[in-house]
Structure formats: structure tokens, C-alpha cells
Design an enzyme around this catalytic site. Sequence first.
Site, PDB file in Angstrom:
ATOM      1  CE  LYS A  99      -4.103  -1.945   2.055  1.00 34.60           C
ATOM      2  NZ  LYS A  99      -3.690  -3.330   1.735  1.00 34.60           N
ATOM      3  CG  ASP A 133      -2.899  -3.926  -1.908  1.00 32.13           C
ATOM      4  OD1 ASP A 133      -2.771  -4.701  -2.876  1.00 32.13           O
ATOM      5  OD2 ASP A 133      -2.760  -4.282  -0.723  1.00 32.13           O
ATOM      6  CG  MET A 134      -7.525   1.975  -5.277  1.00 29.44           C
ATOM      7  SD  MET A 134      -6.319   3.257  -5.670  1.00 29.44           S
ATOM      8  CE  MET A 134      -5.906   2.853  -7.365  1.00 29.44           C
ATOM      9  CD  GLN A 162     -10.741   1.061  -4.515  1.00 37.00           C
ATOM     10  OE1 GLN A 162     -10.838   2.225  -4.925  1.00 37.00           O
ATOM     11  NE2 GLN A 162     -10.331   0.782  -3.284  1.00 37.00           N
ATOM     12  NE  ARG A 183      -4.943  -7.690  -6.159  1.00 36.64           N
ATOM     13  CZ  ARG A 183      -4.153  -7.210  -5.192  1.00 36.64           C
ATOM     14  NH1 ARG A 183      -4.560  -6.249  -4.394  1.00 36.64           N
ATOM     15  NH2 ARG A 183      -2.935  -7.685  -5.033  1.00 36.64           N
ATOM     16  CE  LYS A 186     -18.714  -8.244  -5.854  1.00 37.25           C
ATOM     17  NZ  LYS A 186     -19.868  -8.889  -5.224  1.00 37.25           N
ATOM     18  N   GLY A 187     -14.124  -3.276  -3.998  1.00 35.62           N
ATOM     19  CA  GLY A 187     -13.765  -2.113  -3.179  1.00 35.62           C
ATOM     20  C   GLY A 187     -14.108  -2.355  -1.722  1.00 35.62           C
ATOM     21  CB  ALA A 188     -12.069  -3.227   0.975  1.00 32.59           C
ATOM     22  CG  HIS A 226     -13.832 -13.969  -1.491  1.00 39.17           C
ATOM     23  ND1 HIS A 226     -13.663 -12.653  -1.171  1.00 39.17           N
ATOM     24  CD2 HIS A 226     -12.650 -14.572  -1.272  1.00 39.17           C
ATOM     25  CE1 HIS A 226     -12.422 -12.460  -0.755  1.00 39.17           C
ATOM     26  NE2 HIS A 226     -11.783 -13.605  -0.807  1.00 39.17           N
ATOM     27  NE  ARG A 288     -10.844  -8.523   3.894  1.00 40.82           N
ATOM     28  CZ  ARG A 288     -10.143  -7.474   3.480  1.00 40.82           C
ATOM     29  NH1 ARG A 288      -8.897  -7.307   3.812  1.00 40.82           N
ATOM     30  NH2 ARG A 288     -10.708  -6.556   2.703  1.00 40.82           N
TER      31      ARG A 288
HETATM   32  C1  LIG Z   1      -6.921 -10.762  -3.659  1.00 42.77           C
HETATM   33  C2  LIG Z   1      -7.723  -9.575  -3.228  1.00 42.77           C
HETATM   34  C3  LIG Z   1      -7.126  -8.335  -3.179  1.00 42.77           C
HETATM   35  C4  LIG Z   1      -7.867  -7.202  -2.814  1.00 42.77           C
HETATM   36  N1  LIG Z   1      -7.289  -5.958  -2.871  1.00 42.77           N
HETATM   37  C5  LIG Z   1      -8.057  -4.866  -2.614  1.00 42.77           C
HETATM   38  C6  LIG Z   1      -7.538  -3.538  -2.777  1.00 42.77           C
HETATM   39  O1  LIG Z   1      -6.384  -3.329  -3.164  1.00 42.77           O
HETATM   40  N2  LIG Z   1      -8.366  -2.503  -2.485  1.00 42.77           N
HETATM   41  C7  LIG Z   1      -9.663  -2.689  -2.074  1.00 42.77           C
HETATM   42  O2  LIG Z   1     -10.385  -1.701  -1.857  1.00 42.77           O
HETATM   43  N3  LIG Z   1     -10.160  -3.917  -1.912  1.00 42.77           N
HETATM   44  C8  LIG Z   1      -9.399  -5.007  -2.161  1.00 42.77           C
HETATM   45  N4  LIG Z   1      -9.941  -6.256  -2.000  1.00 42.77           N
HETATM   46  C9  LIG Z   1     -11.246  -6.419  -1.291  1.00 42.77           C
HETATM   47  C10 LIG Z   1     -12.421  -6.279  -2.213  1.00 42.77           C
HETATM   48  O3  LIG Z   1     -12.560  -4.948  -2.639  1.00 42.77           O
HETATM   49  C11 LIG Z   1     -13.719  -6.706  -1.481  1.00 42.77           C
HETATM   50  O4  LIG Z   1     -13.920  -5.899  -0.366  1.00 42.77           O
HETATM   51  C12 LIG Z   1     -13.724  -8.149  -1.022  1.00 42.77           C
HETATM   52  O5  LIG Z   1     -13.099  -8.981  -1.951  1.00 42.77           O
HETATM   53  C13 LIG Z   1     -15.179  -8.647  -0.837  1.00 42.77           C
HETATM   54  O6  LIG Z   1     -15.883  -8.568  -2.035  1.00 42.77           O
HETATM   55  P1  LIG Z   1     -16.223  -9.838  -2.960  1.00 42.77           P
HETATM   56  O7  LIG Z   1     -15.822  -9.494  -4.347  1.00 42.77           O
HETATM   57  O8  LIG Z   1     -15.615 -11.061  -2.422  1.00 42.77           O
HETATM   58  O9  LIG Z   1     -17.810  -9.900  -3.015  1.00 42.77           O
HETATM   59  P2  LIG Z   1     -18.935  -9.814  -1.891  1.00 42.77           P
HETATM   60  O10 LIG Z   1     -20.193  -9.584  -2.627  1.00 42.77           O
HETATM   61  O11 LIG Z   1     -18.555  -8.869  -0.809  1.00 42.77           O
HETATM   62  O12 LIG Z   1     -18.908 -11.272  -1.300  1.00 42.77           O
HETATM   63  C14 LIG Z   1     -19.324 -12.402  -2.023  1.00 42.77           C
HETATM   64  C15 LIG Z   1     -19.262 -13.614  -1.120  1.00 42.77           C
HETATM   65  O13 LIG Z   1     -17.901 -13.871  -0.782  1.00 42.77           O
HETATM   66  C16 LIG Z   1     -17.778 -14.301   0.559  1.00 42.77           C
HETATM   67  N5  LIG Z   1     -16.986 -13.282   1.321  1.00 42.77           N
HETATM   68  C17 LIG Z   1     -16.667 -12.033   0.926  1.00 42.77           C
HETATM   69  N6  LIG Z   1     -15.901 -11.407   1.863  1.00 42.77           N
HETATM   70  C18 LIG Z   1     -15.781 -12.290   2.882  1.00 42.77           C
HETATM   71  C19 LIG Z   1     -15.135 -12.241   4.143  1.00 42.77           C
HETATM   72  N7  LIG Z   1     -14.463 -11.174   4.566  1.00 42.77           N
HETATM   73  N8  LIG Z   1     -15.206 -13.344   4.933  1.00 42.77           N
HETATM   74  C20 LIG Z   1     -15.879 -14.455   4.537  1.00 42.77           C
HETATM   75  N9  LIG Z   1     -16.509 -14.546   3.345  1.00 42.77           N
HETATM   76  C21 LIG Z   1     -16.474 -13.490   2.538  1.00 42.77           C
HETATM   77  C22 LIG Z   1     -19.180 -14.415   1.091  1.00 42.77           C
HETATM   78  O14 LIG Z   1     -19.624 -15.720   0.856  1.00 42.77           O
HETATM   79  C23 LIG Z   1     -19.948 -13.437   0.234  1.00 42.77           C
HETATM   80  O15 LIG Z   1     -21.306 -13.725   0.147  1.00 42.77           O
HETATM   81  C24 LIG Z   1      -9.229  -7.371  -2.412  1.00 42.77           C
HETATM   82  C25 LIG Z   1      -9.832  -8.623  -2.487  1.00 42.77           C
HETATM   83  C26 LIG Z   1      -9.109  -9.725  -2.896  1.00 42.77           C
HETATM   84  C27 LIG Z   1      -9.805 -11.039  -2.992  1.00 42.77           C
END
Ligand SMILES: Cc1cc2nc3c(=O)[nH]c(=O)nc-3n(C[C@H](O)[C@H](O)[C@H](O)COP(=O)(O)OP(=O)(O)OC[C@H]3O[C@@H](n4cnc5c(N)ncnc54)[C@H](O)[C@@H]3O)c2cc1C
Length: 306
Positions: A99, A133-134, A162, A183, A186-188, A226, A288
Site C-alpha cells: 500500500k 493495492d488501492m 475498484q 487486479r 469491488k472495493g473495501a 469470492h 474483513r
Molecule cells: C486478492 C484480493 C485483493 C484485494 N485488494 C483490494 C484492494 O487493493 N483494495 C480494495 O479496496 N479492496 C481489495 N480487495 C477487497 C475487495 O474490494 C472486497 O472488499 C472483497 O473482496 C469482498 O468482495 P467480494 O468481491 O468477495 O464480493 P462480496 O459480494 O462482498 O462477497 C461475495 C461472497 O464472498 C464471501 N466473502 C466475501 N468477503 C468475505 C469475508 N471477509 N469473509 C468471509 N466470506 C467473505 C461471502 O460468501 C460473500 O457472500 C481485495 C480482495 C481480494 C480477494
Amino acid sequence: MMEQAMRNFFLFLSKNKPITKMAKKYGLQFGAARFVAGERINQAVEVIKELNKKNLCVTIDYLGEFIDNEREANEMADHCIEAIEAIAREGLDSQLSLKLTSMGLDLSDEIVMSNMRRILEAAERHDVFVTIDMEDYSRCGKTLEIFKQLKKEYDHIGTVIQAYLYRTEEDMKELDAYSPNLRLVKGAYKESAKVAFPEKKDVDENFKKIIKMHLLNGNYTAVATHDDVMIEYTKQLVKEHKIPKDQFEFQMLYGICTERQHELANEGYKMRVYVPYGTDWYGYFMRRLAERPANVAFIVKGIMKK
Ligand SMILES: Cc1cc2nc3c(=O)[nH]c(=O)nc-3n(C[C@H](O)[C@H](O)[C@H](O)COP(=O)(O)OP(=O)(O)OC[C@H]3O[C@@H](n4cnc5c(N)ncnc54)[C@H](O)[C@@H]3O)c2cc1C
């Protein structure tokens, strides 16, 4: 409603500096070990070896963000170089993620650029790919500017886009000239409706849109999610457009949907696991929990068992 309140609560906690300091001091307790590979590089190396054995590749992340002094920023960069050297020495199938706020983004251009160049020189020397990372919206524009500058100087670099931000489509059009390895996520972070889609269905729709855009432009695409709907969408898309398997990969976080990770790897897809380690695990852990408040129940159960 309740879920949204929980999400906001954990995202608030993720940015709380006094609590972060306390968490650093008291170590990897309260269940964070489910998502974090340990506090030291040798623990992370062991985790990566196990994942590699199961045909999962990795991107390793030395945890740290929102650093506010030069000494710490330089130390963070030293840790990244240490991780690159460990990857090379141990022959791991791993990239590096970092980051920019941990490299001094909020301090000065000079500090962040000098730390990034040190890291990227080590990365090129050892043939290790680095993803920036963003972070939150207020740093998005600056992060992309730095990425573009560094991409002119180094090959082994990519960044993250994102889907929840309105600006994303325009950013991707501008980035296309750099044929970037991106990469897509969705955005965290917690963002206002002024800059990000508040509704999940709009985020999901935009996610599909940018996956398609980036893949069809011929750029290397990491679909980091996921969400089974997004994974199936990507599988259909690559099949339909005959996109080769070496032009894309799936990515998931360590400790999340582990079975699915194995399934995708066994189906022959490149599956990369994001493996964080280090003492500054607190903000990462809170994000998370914010994504899935059901994780809290899991953590509480774990603590009760101790
Ligand atoms: C490899 C990787 C790198 C990432 N890098 C960044 C980044 O640089 N910047 C950024 O803003 N975000 C990053 N993220 C996070 C991302 O933006 C999402 O917040 C996160 O991936 C949850 O979204 P989702 O696409 O899994 O879908 P969602 O719709 O949130 O989840 C879909 C399903 O996945 C499962 N799931 C999702 N999250 C969790 C969890 N925490 N615990 C258990 N099960 C879960 C559940 O079954 C859920 O129903 C990253 C994610 C990954 C996988």
C-alpha cells in the site's frame, strides 16, 4: 440495515489509531490468525510453501497503512525488500502487494517514490511482480498517477481498480495506454455516495462491466473476488471470447473461501491467494469483518474455545 450498521462500525474501527496501536502491542489474538499468516516473514514463508504445494500461487503483503513518519515508511519498504528476497531465496511462487500509504504517500512525493524505486529495483532483480493495492477514494487519483509514472520506468508493476467508484470506467480508459496488469475488485473502504455506488447491485454490475472491458482489451486481468456470480461470469466470458488462460487469473484472500480456491486451481485456473503478514494486522482484520459480519460469530466462537 443491521448489516450496514455493523459494516460501518468495523470500517470506523479499522481507522482508529489508538486501537491500532493497542492491537499491535497485544499480538495476533482475537481470531485474526484466520486471515493473517503470522507476524514474521518466516511464518509467512511456511504458509506460502503449503499453498504452493497445493497449486495455489500467492501475493504476499507486509501489513501496514497510514504511516505518518519517514523512518517507519523506510522500514516498511525494507520489509517489502526482505519479502522479495525471501521469495527468491526460497523459490516461492509469489508476487508482492503493498500500500502506498505505508511507503510514505501521505508524507511526500520524494519519500514514496524513493521507497517504491528501491522496492521495484529489487523486484526486477529477482523477477518478482509488485501490485500497488488501492486504498480509500481520497488517495485513488494520486495512486494512479504514481502507478503511471512507475510503469514508465519498470515492467514488474500493476495496480488495483475498484468497481464501486464512479470514476473507475474513465480511469480504465486512461490506463489502457499503459497495457496495465490490473487486479479488479469491488472495493473495501467506506465511501460516500458522492463518489461510490451505494447499492451492491450497481457495484456488481460495474464489476462485470470492467472485467469485460479489461479482458477484451487484451490486458492481463486478475479477478479478485469470492463472489461465485462474478467467477461464473468470468468463466463464461473467457470461454465465449476464447481468452487464453495465461491472460487472466482469479484471486482470493487467505482464509476466505478456501475450498473454492482449491476447486478453481483443480479446474486448471490460475488461482492466487493474497497472504498478509506482519504486526499491523488490525485495519486489515476489521475490513474483513466489515465485509461479512458473520465472521464475528466465527471469531467469538474461536475465543470461547480458548
Ligand atoms: C486478492 C484480493 C485483493 C484485494 N485488494 C483490494 C484492494 O487493493 N483494495 C480494495 O479496496 N479492496 C481489495 N480487495 C477487497 C475487495 O474490494 C472486497 O472488499 C472483497 O473482496 C469482498 O468482495 P467480494 O468481491 O468477495 O464480493 P462480496 O459480494 O462482498 O462477497 C461475495 C461472497 O464472498 C464471501 N466473502 C466475501 N468477503 C468475505 C469475508 N471477509 N469473509 C468471509 N466470506 C467473505 C461471502 O460468501 C460473500 O457472500 C481485495 C480482495 C481480494 C480477494
